[in-house]
Motif scaffolding. Structure first.
Motif, PDB file in Angstrom:
ATOM      1  N   GLY A  10      37.067  33.598  36.812  1.00  0.00           N
ATOM      2  CA  GLY A  10      38.121  32.607  37.038  1.00  0.00           C
ATOM      3  C   GLY A  10      39.487  33.203  36.786  1.00  0.00           C
ATOM      4  N   GLU A  11      40.415  32.335  36.415  1.00  0.00           N
ATOM      5  CA  GLU A  11      41.779  32.804  36.144  1.00  0.00           C
ATOM      6  C   GLU A  11      42.110  32.534  34.685  1.00  0.00           C
ATOM      7  OE1 GLU A  11      45.025  32.164  39.330  1.00  0.00           O
ATOM      8  OE2 GLU A  11      43.382  30.809  39.841  1.00  0.00           O
ATOM      9  N   GLY A  12      43.012  33.360  34.134  1.00  0.00           N
ATOM     10  CA  GLY A  12      43.490  33.102  32.772  1.00  0.00           C
ATOM     11  C   GLY A  12      42.366  33.144  31.751  1.00  0.00           C
ATOM     12  N   ASP A  44      38.419  38.313  36.303  1.00  0.00           N
ATOM     13  CA  ASP A  44      39.639  37.522  36.452  1.00  0.00           C
ATOM     14  C   ASP A  44      40.298  37.875  37.782  1.00  0.00           C
ATOM     15  OD1 ASP A  44      42.149  36.360  36.312  1.00  0.00           O
ATOM     16  OD2 ASP A  44      42.303  36.668  34.146  1.00  0.00           O
ATOM     17  N   VAL A  45      40.388  36.904  38.657  1.00  0.00           N
ATOM     18  CA  VAL A  45      40.908  37.172  40.006  1.00  0.00           C
ATOM     19  C   VAL A  45      42.352  37.677  39.974  1.00  0.00           C
ATOM     20  CG1 VAL A  45      41.699  34.839  40.574  1.00  0.00           C
ATOM     21  CG2 VAL A  45      40.867  36.321  42.393  1.00  0.00           C
ATOM     22  N   ASP A  46      43.073  37.361  38.891  1.00  0.00           N
ATOM     23  CA  ASP A  46      44.447  37.882  38.761  1.00  0.00           C
ATOM     24  C   ASP A  46      44.467  39.409  38.882  1.00  0.00           C
ATOM     25  OD1 ASP A  46      45.767  35.544  38.509  1.00  0.00           O
ATOM     26  OD2 ASP A  46      45.778  35.531  36.306  1.00  0.00           O
ATOM     27  N   ASN A  47      43.382  40.052  38.450  1.00  0.00           N
ATOM     28  CA  ASN A  47      43.360  41.520  38.443  1.00  0.00           C
ATOM     29  C   ASN A  47      43.131  42.141  39.815  1.00  0.00           C
ATOM     30  OD1 ASN A  47      43.847  41.791  35.682  1.00  0.00           O
ATOM     31  ND2 ASN A  47      41.697  41.354  35.217  1.00  0.00           N
ATOM     32  N   VAL A  48      42.701  41.348  40.780  1.00  0.00           N
ATOM     33  CA  VAL A  48      42.525  41.921  42.132  1.00  0.00           C
ATOM     34  C   VAL A  48      43.510  41.330  43.154  1.00  0.00           C
ATOM     35  CG1 VAL A  48      40.117  42.641  41.839  1.00  0.00           C
ATOM     36  CG2 VAL A  48      40.593  40.332  42.665  1.00  0.00           C
ATOM     37  N   LYS A  49      44.373  40.429  42.671  1.00  0.00           N
ATOM     38  CA  LYS A  49      45.327  39.783  43.596  1.00  0.00           C
ATOM     39  C   LYS A  49      46.215  40.802  44.290  1.00  0.00           C
ATOM     40  CE  LYS A  49      45.850  35.070  41.984  1.00  0.00           C
ATOM     41  NZ  LYS A  49      46.401  34.243  40.905  1.00  0.00           N
ATOM     42  N   ASN A  50      46.649  41.838  43.571  1.00  0.00           N
ATOM     43  CA  ASN A  50      47.553  42.832  44.167  1.00  0.00           C
ATOM     44  C   ASN A  50      46.878  44.180  44.369  1.00  0.00           C
ATOM     45  OD1 ASN A  50      49.825  41.076  44.254  1.00  0.00           O
ATOM     46  ND2 ASN A  50      49.915  41.262  42.018  1.00  0.00           N
ATOM     47  N   LEU A  51      45.553  44.191  44.364  1.00  0.00           N
ATOM     48  CA  LEU A  51      44.825  45.447  44.586  1.00  0.00           C
ATOM     49  C   LEU A  51      45.238  46.013  45.943  1.00  0.00           C
ATOM     50  CD1 LEU A  51      42.486  47.314  43.589  1.00  0.00           C
ATOM     51  CD2 LEU A  51      40.903  45.776  44.768  1.00  0.00           C
ATOM     52  N   PRO A  52      45.746  47.266  45.974  1.00  0.00           N
ATOM     53  CA  PRO A  52      46.187  47.822  47.263  1.00  0.00           C
ATOM     54  C   PRO A  52      45.058  47.794  48.297  1.00  0.00           C
ATOM     55  CG  PRO A  52      46.887  49.220  45.435  1.00  0.00           C
ATOM     56  CD  PRO A  52      45.970  48.185  44.847  1.00  0.00           C
ATOM     57  N   LYS A  53      45.445  47.579  49.556  1.00  0.00           N
ATOM     58  CA  LYS A  53      44.452  47.362  50.627  1.00  0.00           C
ATOM     59  C   LYS A  53      43.421  48.479  50.733  1.00  0.00           C
ATOM     60  CE  LYS A  53      45.562  45.636  54.720  1.00  0.00           C
ATOM     61  NZ  LYS A  53      46.226  45.500  56.023  1.00  0.00           N
ATOM     62  N   ARG A  97      39.344  37.496  48.059  1.00  0.00           N
ATOM     63  CA  ARG A  97      39.335  38.543  47.026  1.00  0.00           C
ATOM     64  C   ARG A  97      38.399  38.144  45.873  1.00  0.00           C
ATOM     65  NH1 ARG A  97      44.077  42.475  46.830  1.00  0.00           N
ATOM     66  NH2 ARG A  97      44.495  42.600  49.041  1.00  0.00           N
ATOM     67  N   GLU A  98      38.450  36.862  45.515  1.00  0.00           N
ATOM     68  CA  GLU A  98      37.578  36.386  44.432  1.00  0.00           C
ATOM     69  C   GLU A  98      36.100  36.549  44.836  1.00  0.00           C
ATOM     70  OE1 GLU A  98      38.025  32.854  41.228  1.00  0.00           O
ATOM     71  OE2 GLU A  98      38.135  32.245  43.315  1.00  0.00           O
ATOM     72  N   ALA A  99      35.830  36.265  46.128  1.00  0.00           N
ATOM     73  CA  ALA A  99      34.445  36.397  46.613  1.00  0.00           C
ATOM     74  C   ALA A  99      33.988  37.852  46.522  1.00  0.00           C
ATOM     75  CB  ALA A  99      34.351  35.899  48.057  1.00  0.00           C
ATOM     76  N   PRO A 156      36.983  44.367  35.173  1.00  0.00           N
ATOM     77  CA  PRO A 156      37.134  45.158  36.399  1.00  0.00           C
ATOM     78  C   PRO A 156      38.369  44.769  37.198  1.00  0.00           C
ATOM     79  CG  PRO A 156      35.348  43.571  36.639  1.00  0.00           C
ATOM     80  CD  PRO A 156      35.826  43.461  35.220  1.00  0.00           C
ATOM     81  N   THR A 157      38.978  45.772  37.817  1.00  0.00           N
ATOM     82  CA  THR A 157      40.197  45.524  38.601  1.00  0.00           C
ATOM     83  C   THR A 157      40.062  45.994  40.050  1.00  0.00           C
ATOM     84  OG1 THR A 157      41.136  47.664  38.048  1.00  0.00           O
ATOM     85  CG2 THR A 157      41.635  45.834  36.543  1.00  0.00           C
TER      86      THR A 157
END
Ligand SMILES: NC(=O)c1ccc[n+]([C@@H]2O[C@H](COP(=O)([O-])OP(=O)(O)OC[C@H]3O[C@@H](n4cnc5c(N)ncnc54)[C@H](O)[C@@H]3O)[C@@H](O)[C@H]2O)c1
Ligand SMILES: [Zn+2]
Length: 385
Positions: free
Chosen positions: A16-18, A177-186, A241-243, A138-139
């Motif tokens: 999840g988040e947070g 935590d989805v926050d960690n993959v939100k800005n994962l470079p493409k 991304r979360e999936a 994990p990120t």
């Protein structure tokens, strides 16, 4: 299918988040936890480590940070890093990063308070015992290392990569935590998600697949097939991304009970000698590996088809298997992963090295449904050169 089935799992997993309060609650149970915050420079630069440091400061958690680990480290680099961090007084590792960070953290948790080196564990993994608590965040989306009992290291003298396997590597806590993959470079998103997809598909088609590994491998494969291109093409699609993050976790769980095989076995020499990133070398070999295995795994690929694309119409087993293999090629193409081996410096004259080295990956090849001859392996490499 084996008669017995099992899954090996981390103690607690949150999605999840947070999620930092879950980490706080865990650290409270450890009473005066002293944390080694383990990460790499890329994660620091991406701003993903600062929130943890802020949280530790606000909550008066004692910690020291180590961020010198390089991507895809050799066993020698991990031994050297261990010499440095073993001087810190810690009882808990909080590792935030991709597979490189988590794998190194796993090994450090086994070396702590022993006279062992990583080489000793390569030679005899039964010596492994865990000597501190571990938390993995994990990120990438990703290796699934947060769920596996493996740590992969480079072995420079053999120009190959290899896995060390021990149940002692399972973490006490995982935060997805989805926050960690939100800005994962493409590009990293693409290659790490293909790695995760290959975990799911290889585990589902492995000789030692069980009803339990099938469950998680199938869930993971479905999540990743349905979301990888969406996540790649539209970075604002957070649900996709979360999936992928969840699919990667399921892929890791599948590995604990089944095992990767043809793609990973042939991939390690490419990583070891030519330093091709793990997800990229898997992407290069994925379709060719499945094609080589097809005579032995078409029924299994057809089950993937039935579960993931039930609306795609009735087809023969052969056609369903081809459909899945074509989908694999399609996602590799649409995620623009570089697949030209020549650009990585691989020449036709490297073929013998690659084949000899892949044949040494006996643990992984033993999971392969089809018994692979030297000729079979040679054909796979030739088809991607
Ligand atoms: N233990 C296992 O079960 C297992 C399974 C598969 C692969 N692996 C191993 O994992 C390693 C590969 O791990 P990986 O693919 O996760 O990549 P990685 O950990 O090597 O990271 C690659 C790069 O991405 C950067 N990065 C990671 N997350 C980021 C983010 N959110 N934002 C910005 N940059 C970010 C890192 O700083 C690094 O520079 C290989 O050594 C591979 O063999 C282990
Ligand atoms: Zn992998």
């Amino acid at each position: 299918m084996s008669e017995q089935a099992f899954l090996k799992l981390p103690q607690r997993v949150y999605l999840g988040e947070g999620l930092l309060d879950n980490l706080g609650a865990f650290l409270k149970t450890r009473k005066n936890a002293n944390v080694l915050l383990f990460t790499d420079k890329g994660l620091q630069k991406a701003g993903l480590v600062q929130p943890l440091e802020n949280y530790f400061k606000e909550n008066e958690v004692q910690y020291q940070i180590e961020a010198e680990i390089k991507p895809e480290p050799s066993y020698i680099e991990i031994d050297e890093l261990f010499q440095k961090v073993s001087k810190f007084n810690f009882d808990t590792i909080v590792a935030i990063g991709g597979g490189s960070v988590m794998d190194a953290a796993k090994l450090i948790s086994l070396l702590l308070h022993t006279n062992l080196s990583v080489k000793d564990l390569i030679d005899d993994p039964t010596k492994a015992q865990k000597h501190c608590a571990t938390v993995f965040i994990p990120t990438t989306a990703g290796t699934g290392s947060e769920a596996t009992i493996n740590a992969i290291v480079g072995i420079p003298e053999k120009q190959v990569k290899s896995g060390i396997v021990s149940d002692a590597m399972l973490p006490d806590l995982v935060l997805l935590d989805v926050d960690n993959v939100k800005n994962l470079p493409k590009a990293i998103l693409a290659s790490s998600a293909i790695d995760a997809l290959s975990h799911c598909v290889e585990c589902f088609t492995a000789k030692n697949a069980t009803v339990m590994s099938d469950g998680v491998a199938l869930l993971g494969a479905k999540l990743i097939f349905k979301n990888i291109v969406k996540a790649y093409q539209d970075p604002s699609d957070i649900k996709a991304r979360e999936a992928l993050q969840l699919g990667a976790f399921y892929g890791g769980v599948a590995i604990t009970a089944s095992g990767t095989n043809i793609v990973h076995a042939l991939s390690y020499p490419l990583g070891g000698k030519f330093h091709i990133a793990h997800g990229v070398s898997n992407a290069i070999l994925f379709k060719a590996g499945m094609e080589a295995n097809k005579p032995a795994i078409k029924d299994r690929l057809a089950i993937l088809y039935d579960n993931i694309w039930p609306q795609a119409g009735r087809k023969s087993t052969e056609e369903k298997a081809d459909f899945v293999i074509d989908k694999i090629a399609e996602v590799v193409k649409e995620t623009e992963i570089p697949t030209d081996l020549k650009k990585f410096g691989v020449k036709a004259s490297d073929l013998d090295f690659l084949v000899d080295s892949a044949l040494e990956q006996k643990r992984l090849l033993s999971h392969n449904m089809k018994k692979l001859s030297r000729k079979d392996i040679e054909m796979v490499y030739k088809s991607v050169m």
